[in-house]
Design an enzyme around this catalytic site. Structure first.
Site, PDB file in Angstrom:
ATOM      1  N   GLU A   1       0.825  -1.205   0.000  1.00  0.00           N
ATOM      2  CA  GLU A   1       0.000   0.000   0.000  1.00  0.00           C
ATOM      3  C   GLU A   1       0.863   1.260   0.000  1.00  0.00           C
ATOM      4  O   GLU A   1       0.509   2.268  -0.626  1.00  0.00           O
ATOM      5  CB  GLU A   1      -0.942  -0.021   1.202  1.00  0.00           C
ATOM      6  CG  GLU A   1      -2.020  -1.087   1.080  1.00  0.00           C
ATOM      7  CD  GLU A   1      -2.816  -1.294   2.355  1.00  0.00           C
ATOM      8  OE1 GLU A   1      -4.045  -1.167   2.314  1.00  0.00           O
ATOM      9  OE2 GLU A   1      -2.193  -1.587   3.394  1.00  0.00           O
TER      10      GLU A   1
ATOM     11  N   GLU B   1      -3.696  -9.404   3.956  1.00  0.00           N
ATOM     12  CA  GLU B   1      -4.362  -9.125   5.227  1.00  0.00           C
ATOM     13  C   GLU B   1      -5.467 -10.121   5.550  1.00  0.00           C
ATOM     14  O   GLU B   1      -5.700 -10.441   6.722  1.00  0.00           O
ATOM     15  CB  GLU B   1      -4.937  -7.699   5.207  1.00  0.00           C
ATOM     16  CG  GLU B   1      -3.909  -6.587   5.336  1.00  0.00           C
ATOM     17  CD  GLU B   1      -3.327  -6.132   4.001  1.00  0.00           C
ATOM     18  OE1 GLU B   1      -2.694  -5.076   3.963  1.00  0.00           O
ATOM     19  OE2 GLU B   1      -3.516  -6.849   2.991  1.00  0.00           O
TER      20      GLU B   1
END
Length: 258
Positions: free
Chosen positions: A111, A131
């Site tokens: 990210e 995640e």
């Protein structure tokens, strides 16, 4: 200025920032996020700096993302308003950042790279938003930025499975600009930075200003804040605690769907 979790070097108008927690694969915790936020604040204010390069210390990782061990141990501190690595929720930066991805970029590490303007990757680099494997989701802009940068279908498959992709696949998908050997990575990143500082910095600022405005029109800011809200809810689930604990204990999680 000396920093604890990163190193900063100036080369004329180019700033080189290195996430410096190699023993933890450059995973970041709240103090590191806050430190990096200061670095980017200073970069934004300094009129003599026109371009930045962001990389990770060592030859294994750009960043492993969130420091889950720190989280599991109840680590203190609050991330800055500008988000993961001081970048994921920074909406007004009008100077370019080149990500030199020297190893794996996982979760928040990916990210962070997606928050940069250009990604140059070593051919050994790997990217993932894993995640979902530990009871989280890509709340630091992965959902929004990856789907915008490569299209929804490819992004959804990566986000919902958490699978890794190679640098070559990342270039094919469109989120990696260039792939090179690890030995050439920093030279290629510096060459790209030199290319960026050879054009009008005022024109770059104007271009970035319009790109930032486009993200506002696409409601990126609202969507990222909503991700924070959903992430807070997720952290109250049994699956979140199980996922983090299983990761730290190096075992397979036992999901409860509650």
């Amino acid at each position: 200025m000396a920093y604890e979790y990163c190193t900063v070097e100036r080369d004329g108008p180019i700033l080189k920032v290195t996430m410096n927690r190699p023993e933890l694969y450059n995973a970041l915790h709240a103090p590191a996020h806050c430190e990096l936020a200061e670095v980017w604040d200073d970069y934004a204010k300094d009129q003599d700096l026109w371009c930045a390069i962001l990389t990770g210390a060592g030859d294994k990782a750009f960043s492993a993302g969130n420091d889950l061990k720190y989280t599991a141990q109840g680590g203190k501190g609050t991330p800055p308003p500008s988000g993961f690595a001081g970048l994921s929720m920074r909406y007004d930066l009008e100077k370019p950042i080149v990500a030199a991805v020297n190893g794996f970029a996982m979760g928040g590490g990916f990210e962070t790279a997606l928050s940069c303007d250009i990604i140059i990757a070593a051919d050994t680099a790997k990217f993932a938003l894993p995640e979902v494997k530990v009871g989280l989701f890509a709340a630091a802009g992965g959902v929004q930025r990856l789907s915008r940068q490569i299209g929804r279908k490819r992004a959804v498959e990566m986000m919902l499975t958490g699978r890794s992709v190679t640098a070559a696949e990342g270039k094919e998908f469109g989120f990696v600009n260039e792939v090179c050997s690890p030995a050439d990575l920093m030279d290629r990143a510096m060459a790209k930075a030199q290319e960026l500082i050879s054009v009008s910095p005022s024109s770059i600022k104007a271009t970035k200003r319009v790109l930032n405005a486009m993200e506002d029109l696409e409601n990126l800011r609202i969507s990222l804040h909503y991700s924070r809200y959903v992430s807070t809810e997720l952290r109250n689930t049994e699956d979140f605690h199980e996922g983090v604990n299983a990761f730290v204990e190096k075992r397979k999680p036992q999901w409860k769907n509650r």
